[in-house]
Design an enzyme around this catalytic site. Structure first.
Site, PDB file in Angstrom:
ATOM      1  N   ASP A   1       0.856  -1.196   0.000  1.00  0.00           N
ATOM      2  CA  ASP A   1       0.000   0.000   0.000  1.00  0.00           C
ATOM      3  C   ASP A   1       0.889   1.243   0.000  1.00  0.00           C
ATOM      4  O   ASP A   1       1.763   1.380   0.863  1.00  0.00           O
ATOM      5  CB  ASP A   1      -0.917  -0.003   1.233  1.00  0.00           C
ATOM      6  CG  ASP A   1      -1.999  -1.085   1.112  1.00  0.00           C
ATOM      7  OD1 ASP A   1      -2.300  -1.510  -0.017  1.00  0.00           O
ATOM      8  OD2 ASP A   1      -2.517  -1.509   2.155  1.00  0.00           O
TER       9      ASP A   1
ATOM     10  N   LYS B   1       0.270  10.261   0.387  1.00  0.00           N
ATOM     11  CA  LYS B   1       0.189  11.581   1.040  1.00  0.00           C
ATOM     12  C   LYS B   1       1.237  11.693   2.140  1.00  0.00           C
ATOM     13  O   LYS B   1       1.417  10.745   2.917  1.00  0.00           O
ATOM     14  CB  LYS B   1      -1.196  11.775   1.661  1.00  0.00           C
ATOM     15  CG  LYS B   1      -2.294  11.996   0.644  1.00  0.00           C
ATOM     16  CD  LYS B   1      -3.580  12.347   1.366  1.00  0.00           C
ATOM     17  CE  LYS B   1      -4.713  12.369   0.384  1.00  0.00           C
ATOM     18  NZ  LYS B   1      -6.014  12.310   1.040  1.00  0.00           N
TER      19      LYS B   1
ATOM     20  N   THR C   1       1.392  -8.878 -11.014  1.00  0.00           N
ATOM     21  CA  THR C   1       0.319  -9.001 -10.011  1.00  0.00           C
ATOM     22  C   THR C   1      -0.896  -8.207 -10.502  1.00  0.00           C
ATOM     23  O   THR C   1      -0.803  -7.428 -11.450  1.00  0.00           O
ATOM     24  CB  THR C   1       0.781  -8.431  -8.658  1.00  0.00           C
ATOM     25  OG1 THR C   1       0.979  -7.027  -8.822  1.00  0.00           O
ATOM     26  CG2 THR C   1       2.048  -9.088  -8.158  1.00  0.00           C
TER      27      THR C   1
ATOM     28  N   PHE D   1      -2.294  -5.747  -9.046  1.00  0.00           N
ATOM     29  CA  PHE D   1      -2.029  -4.330  -8.848  1.00  0.00           C
ATOM     30  C   PHE D   1      -1.123  -3.791  -9.957  1.00  0.00           C
ATOM     31  O   PHE D   1      -1.335  -2.701 -10.477  1.00  0.00           O
ATOM     32  CB  PHE D   1      -1.392  -4.135  -7.473  1.00  0.00           C
ATOM     33  CG  PHE D   1      -1.685  -2.793  -6.887  1.00  0.00           C
ATOM     34  CD1 PHE D   1      -2.916  -2.535  -6.305  1.00  0.00           C
ATOM     35  CD2 PHE D   1      -0.750  -1.773  -6.925  1.00  0.00           C
ATOM     36  CE1 PHE D   1      -3.204  -1.286  -5.771  1.00  0.00           C
ATOM     37  CE2 PHE D   1      -1.027  -0.534  -6.399  1.00  0.00           C
ATOM     38  CZ  PHE D   1      -2.247  -0.289  -5.825  1.00  0.00           C
ATOM     39  N   GLU D   2      -0.134  -4.578 -10.337  1.00  0.00           N
ATOM     40  CA  GLU D   2       0.775  -4.138 -11.396  1.00  0.00           C
ATOM     41  C   GLU D   2       0.016  -3.955 -12.711  1.00  0.00           C
ATOM     42  O   GLU D   2       0.213  -2.975 -13.426  1.00  0.00           O
ATOM     43  CB  GLU D   2       1.916  -5.141 -11.576  1.00  0.00           C
ATOM     44  CG  GLU D   2       2.787  -4.803 -12.784  1.00  0.00           C
ATOM     45  CD  GLU D   2       4.195  -5.323 -12.705  1.00  0.00           C
ATOM     46  OE1 GLU D   2       4.470  -6.192 -11.854  1.00  0.00           O
ATOM     47  OE2 GLU D   2       5.031  -4.856 -13.487  1.00  0.00           O
TER      48      GLU D   2
END
Ligand SMILES: C[S@@+](CC[C@H](N)C(=O)[O-])C[C@H]1O[C@@H](n2cnc3c(N)ncnc32)[C@H](O)[C@@H]1O
Length: 229
Positions: free
Chosen positions: A118, A122, A192, A194-195
């Site tokens: 993750d 910010k 993955t 996410f990738e």
């Protein structure tokens, strides 16, 4: 929020449960866990299990640990591993720092993958990043000599933070991506979830790859010298 697609992983089948690691707090006896003595690869935050399932199927002579704190994803990982025909996997529903710190012995793993942790981009949230100094200290402790640590993120600042924090363990890690120290958009065998999403969005991916040397880890368990960032 649980998506309709994930709801079916609320209940674990008996077969899926065989690939889920037992809960508990003590050191794991990996030989007992897998019923044999073999090199052990570890994936941190294994998400939906695409990577670990293919990795384990491709390396039947090695054992594989996944750690993931979302219990539905843990079940999905087990489902994917069964689908890939991989029995040499145990997925643990646990928080990664606590798992590595309390359950894994010194020099016990031969490969470590941290793929798209993750990102917490910010500034105000950066302290929540998992791969901080304390976590890297624990990875340095559990990595056997020759262990390769692979890290990937589309948040380049996170990768640079990890690279910089690795210098806190002088002589313990050899960077395999010199001279830059990192590689952008390195081809990977099994992207993955996410990738794939990030590539579709047009993001570039930063990869790190370091090899653990034989030098003893300079810090011990729970060392106060290591702050959390
Ligand atoms: C951004 S996703 C990436 C998942 C997967 N590695 C991929 O590349 O598709 C991060 C994953 O790490 C898990 N995670 C985040 N922090 C964690 C922690 N402290 N301990 C265990 N799992 C964690 C999340 O639940 C999520 O599945």
């Amino acid at each position: 929020m649980t998506t309709p697609g994930m709801r079916r992983y609320r209940n674990r089948t008996t077969d899926q449960a065989t690939l889920v690691g037992p809960p508990g707090g003590g050191r794991l006896e990996l030989r007992t866990l897998f019923g044999r003595s073999a090199p052990v690869r570890l994936e941190i935050g294994c998400g939906h299990g695409e990577f670990i399932s293919q990795l384990a199927a491709a390396h039947p002579a090695e054992d594989h640990l996944g750690v993931e704190y979302d219990p539905l994803r843990v079940t999905k990982c087990a489902h994917k591993c069964l689908g890939a025909g991989a029995q040499n996997v145990r997925i643990f529903a646990a928080e990664a720092l606590a798992f590595v710190r309390h359950r894994l012995a010194d020099s016990s793993v031969s490969r470590i993958y941290v793929l798209f942790p993750d990102p917490w981009p910010k500034l105000a949230h950066r302290r929540r990043r998992l791969v901080n100094r304390a976590f890297l200290g624990e990875l340095t402790r559990i990595a056997a000599p020759g262990c390769i640590l692979s890290f990937a993120s589309d948040t380049h600042g996170y990768a640079m933070q990890v690279l910089s924090n690795l210098t806190l363990f002088p002589g313990c890690w050899q960077n395999l991506l010199l001279p830059a120290g990192y590689q952008v958009d390195r081809p990977v065998r099994w992207p993955t979830v996410f990738e794939r999403h990030k590539r579709e969005e047009g993001c570039s991916i930063m990869h790190l790859r370091c090899e653990r040397t034989a030098l003893p880890a300079p810090f011990t368990l729970g060392s106060p010298e290591l702050s959390e960032t």
